[in-house]
Enzyme design. Structure first.
Site, PDB file in Angstrom:
ATOM      1  N   SER A  29       0.832  -1.199   0.000  1.00 48.46           N
ATOM      2  CA  SER A  29       0.000   0.000   0.000  1.00 48.46           C
ATOM      3  C   SER A  29       0.869   1.252   0.000  1.00 48.46           C
ATOM      4  CB  SER A  29      -0.925   0.000   1.219  1.00 48.46           C
ATOM      5  OG  SER A  29      -0.174  -0.135   2.395  1.00 48.46           O
ATOM      6  N   HIS A  77      -4.015  -3.788  -4.552  1.00 54.07           N
ATOM      7  CA  HIS A  77      -4.105  -3.283  -3.183  1.00 54.07           C
ATOM      8  C   HIS A  77      -5.486  -3.584  -2.615  1.00 54.07           C
ATOM      9  CE1 HIS A  77      -4.103   0.453  -0.361  1.00 54.07           C
ATOM     10  NE2 HIS A  77      -3.839  -0.650   0.286  1.00 54.07           N
ATOM     11  N   GLU A 111      -7.918  -1.618  -5.305  1.00 51.72           N
ATOM     12  CA  GLU A 111      -7.174  -0.550  -5.978  1.00 51.72           C
ATOM     13  C   GLU A 111      -6.066  -1.245  -6.766  1.00 51.72           C
ATOM     14  OE1 GLU A 111      -5.746   3.866  -4.495  1.00 51.72           O
ATOM     15  OE2 GLU A 111      -4.937   2.168  -3.415  1.00 51.72           O
ATOM     16  N   ASN A 154      -4.941   6.118  -0.102  1.00 48.36           N
ATOM     17  CA  ASN A 154      -4.180   6.474   1.102  1.00 48.36           C
ATOM     18  C   ASN A 154      -3.502   7.839   0.990  1.00 48.36           C
ATOM     19  OD1 ASN A 154      -4.915   4.240   2.512  1.00 48.36           O
ATOM     20  ND2 ASN A 154      -3.061   3.064   2.088  1.00 48.36           N
TER      21      ASN A 154
END
Ligand code: 3H9
Length: 695
Positions: free
Chosen positions: A415, A436, A448, A486
């Site tokens: 990530s 992800h 993702e 993120n």
């Protein structure tokens, strides 16, 4: 065969009139389809050679609902309610022949028919609630008359797709057809004519309505029981009110009330946001430079490296899709522990009655474990899910390059790390991609997917298709720090930390974001996920965060240690504000020279959300995400952004990008800080009085 119009045809077959809708992709009820059905039924009624009418669809499905693209446009004749009225009033029995999905207006049309037959693989449902609406063409009035009020409440407020065999048991389907659907429907039609069976008009059936009248508390009880599930949503309450009208009013008046409640929702922001989201999700599946006919790699087996929480959750997705998984760990002990957790997870679902023992056994029969990397040499895809360390990952990918067969996809669940660099550790970077998953990986819908500079079109297309197969919603993004989700989250985390330092209470920040519609606020979230995870990442990067660090230095990692930003009573997950943390914050504020003050809810919300929107603008400018709507899909499915607000960019458009831009400038002069410098794209949109939707 006679063409009624471009989309609907009529044919007399064996004494039965067959009206066929052929409007790809999903036979949605556009104006042409509605007019065609009307014409088709009228043709059947007028045809002296037929004694019954079958309504069916060509292509992959029965009518999947109203044509959503027509919502918000001026209504065109004939309306769906009128068409359904014509079907129900037919003096010859009309039989809906269902395959694929009969959804929304599609099921409402079928409920206007006198009988319904379906193939066993079909599904029926009223999913309007998922679009922020209610069934507006009689569904809330007819469904309870067939299945009873309690079941109708469940089906309409959940939007669940009911498999045909269950629908048959509920009385929604009269007969399941084996073999050819239309032949079966014609045979059924002839049978009911021969038996002289009545024209069943659901609108006349009141037994189930009378039954519901005996339990007056039914609706309030249902509201109370589901309050948590419906929190923030407007549509479920209108669905309930409309079903209440079915009980309290005669059918025709109930229809009028249903229309009022439908129109109220249709005009509202939530329905618009949810419909926007429906199309956004489908858009996200398309990658502009990956053609539709890109050849796919056949994925028949998978290897997962790492049997920790992520690895185990990832493996479960594949098992549930019938894809055998080999899971790799460095020690037998870690492997056994990981596999035991997978078993326990399934066993817990079985004990809750949400999974059969048979299915659990089947899933587990597809799982093998090993401590030898070489054992995954023949798999079609490998997903590495170990801790975040570039050197270790590069070493693993170097080994995979030597071990795995040519053509295998080599994916990483990182990530945070640069996937181009990971790919460069192999001689086949075009086969390397980021997948992800979000924690818990067997639950969260978002995948993702991260393409590198070199990832091939075929690998991307395969991973997008694979995601759908394992029940995920994929969004393709490019490599940058934190990728898309993120990277934006970091902006919110930063503000949340600053807010508590400046005087906001932890529980107030959490409450404001909870009330906005998130499942929980950032601090409760940190406590749930474990504050040590981000602490280690900060340590790795040499980054400091005074309060977050101080909390971790005291071993307050969150729920798992009984304390974090909150404290937790033994065995409880309820966060309790903790004066110890308040002291930590005050001390940190003093050391940082921050004067604490009272902070309003409005400031909390804007400061948490606007820097994320600004970051979204940067991500789009840099081409890290393809479309603004992709970012919204990421946030709804990966981070619990309330779907009725569409996602961060949709929300920005609702508030007005110009207003956000002006607030950013105000915060910049009041608070300082680079985070308040508007991204050039945000500035451009604001100055042009445009929104993300215009990109
Ligand atoms: C309603 O009925 C209101 C009523 O009460 C009447 C009130 C008066 N309209 O999902 P897919 C497009 S509300 C327009 O990828 P799948 C979709 O955008 C409606 N377009 O396929 C996509 O286009 P593209 C209640 C629609 O096989 C293409 O069709 N009904 C509609 O994975 C293929 O879709 C619903 O909410 C539509 N209604 O899944 C059902 N539906 O290729 C909504 C689809 O350009 N639909 N499209 O991207 C679905 O749930 C799924 O599409 C379905 C097929 C299960 C049918």
């Amino acid at each position: 065969m006679t063409a009624i119009n471009d989309l609907v045809s009529y044919e007399a077959r064996d004494g039965v009139g067959v009206v066929t809708i052929d409007s790809p992709p999903v036979n949605a009820l556009s104006q042409g389809v509605r007019a065609g059905i009307k014409g088709g039924i009228e043709a059947g009624v007028a045809d002296n050679n037929v004694s019954a009418i079958v309504l069916t669809c060509a292509g992959r499905t029965f009518i999947a609902g109203a044509d959503i693209t027509e919502f918000g446009k001026p209504p065109t004749e004939p309306g769906l309610k009128e068409v359904i009225g014509i079907i129900e009033a037919s003096n010859k029995p009309v039989i809906a022949a269902i395959h694929g999905t009969a959804l929304g207006g599609g099921l409402e049309t079928a409920l206007g028919c006198h009988y319904r037959v379906a193939v066993a693989s079909a599904k029926v449902g009223l999913p309007e609630v998922k679009l922020g609406l209610l069934p507006g063409a009689g569904g809330t009035q007819r469904l309870p008359r067939v299945v009873g009020v309690p079941i109708a409440l469940d089906l309409i407020t959940s939007g669940e797709h009911v498999p045909a065999p269950k629908a048959h048991k509920l009385g929604l389907i009269d007969e399941l057809v084996d073999g050819d659907l239309v032949d079966g429907a014609i045979a059924f039609a002839k049978k009911i004519v021969a038996e002289g069976r009545p024209l069943v008009k659901i609108s006349d059936q009141n037994d189930k309505i009378e039954e519901a009248k005996k339990t007056p508390g039914l609706f309030d009880e249902f509201r109370k029981k589901n309050a948590r599930r419906f929190r923030g949503f407007e549509a479920p309450e209108n669905c309930i009110k409309s079903i209440e009208a079915a009980v309290n009013l005669p059918f025709d008046e109930g229809l009028v009330r249903e229309r009022e409640l439908f129109s109220e929702l249709l005009a509202g922001e939530q329905a618009k946001a949810q419909q926007y989201f429906f199309f956004s999700e489908r858009q996200a599946a398309k990658i502009p430079d990956v053609p539709k006919d890109t050849p796919l790699i056949d994925i028949k087996s998978a290897g997962v490296i790492g049997a920790g929480t992520m690895g185990g959750g990832i493996a479960m997705n594949f098992l549930q899709a019938g894809i055998p998984v080999i899971i790799v760990e460095t020690s037998q002990e870690a492997l056994d522990r990981g596999i035991e957790i997978i078993k326990k997870n399934y066993a817990a679902t079985v004990s809750k009655g949400r999974l059969s023992q048979e299915k659990m056994d089947k899933y587990l029969s597809l799982l093998t474990g090993t401590t030898q990397l070489e054992d995954i040499k023949d798999v079609d895809i490998v997903i590495e899910a170990i801790f975040e360390n570039m050197e270790v990952k590069k070493e693993i990918f170097g080994k995979l390059d030597k071990i795995c067969k040519q053509g295998a996809i080599l994916a990483t669940n990182t990530s945070t790390l640069d996937i181009d660099e990971i790919g460069a550790a192999t001689t086949r970077p075009e086969y390397v991609i980021g997948l992800h998953f979000f924690s818990p990986a067997n639950v969260m819908k978002l995948l993702e997917e991260v393409r590198t500079q070199k990832t091939s079109a075929s690998v991307m297309a395969t991973c997008m298709a694979l995601a759908k197969k394992i029940g995920k919603v994929p969004v393709m993004v490019r490599v940058c720090e934190g990728f898309t989700g993120n990277r934006m989250l970091a902006k919110r985390t930063d503000q949340a930390q600053k807010l508590i330092l400046e005087g906001a209470k932890i529980e107030d920040v959490d409450r404001v974001l909870y009330d906005f519609g998130f499942p929980m606020g950032p601090f409760a979230m940190g406590d749930l996920a474990g504050n040590d995870v981000s602490w280690r990442i900060r340590q790795g990067k040499g980054v400091k965060s005074p309060v977050a660090d101080a909390i971790c230095e005291l071993g307050r990692f969150g729920q798992k240690t009984g304390a974090g930003y909150y404290r937790y009573e033994a065995g409880s997950r309820t966060p309790q504000p903790d004066p110890v943390v308040e002291e930590i914050i005050e001390k940190a504020a003093k050391e940082a020279g921050v004067t604490r003050r009272k902070i309003t809810d409005e400031e909390i919300l804007k400061r948490c959300i606007y820097p994320m929107i600004n970051e979204a603008a940067k991500i789009l400018e840099e081409g890290m995400a393809t479309r603004a709507s992709d970012i919204d899909v990421i946030w709804v499915y990966g981070y619990g952004w309330p779907i009725y607000r569409g996602g961060p960019t949709r929300y920005a458009d609702h508030i007005g990008v110009e207003n956000i831009y002006n607030d950013m400038l105000r915060f910049k002069s009041a608070l300082g800080g680079e985070e308040w410098t508007p991204a050039p794209l945000l500035e451009k949109l604001a100055k042009e009085k445009k929104g993300f939707k215009d990109l």
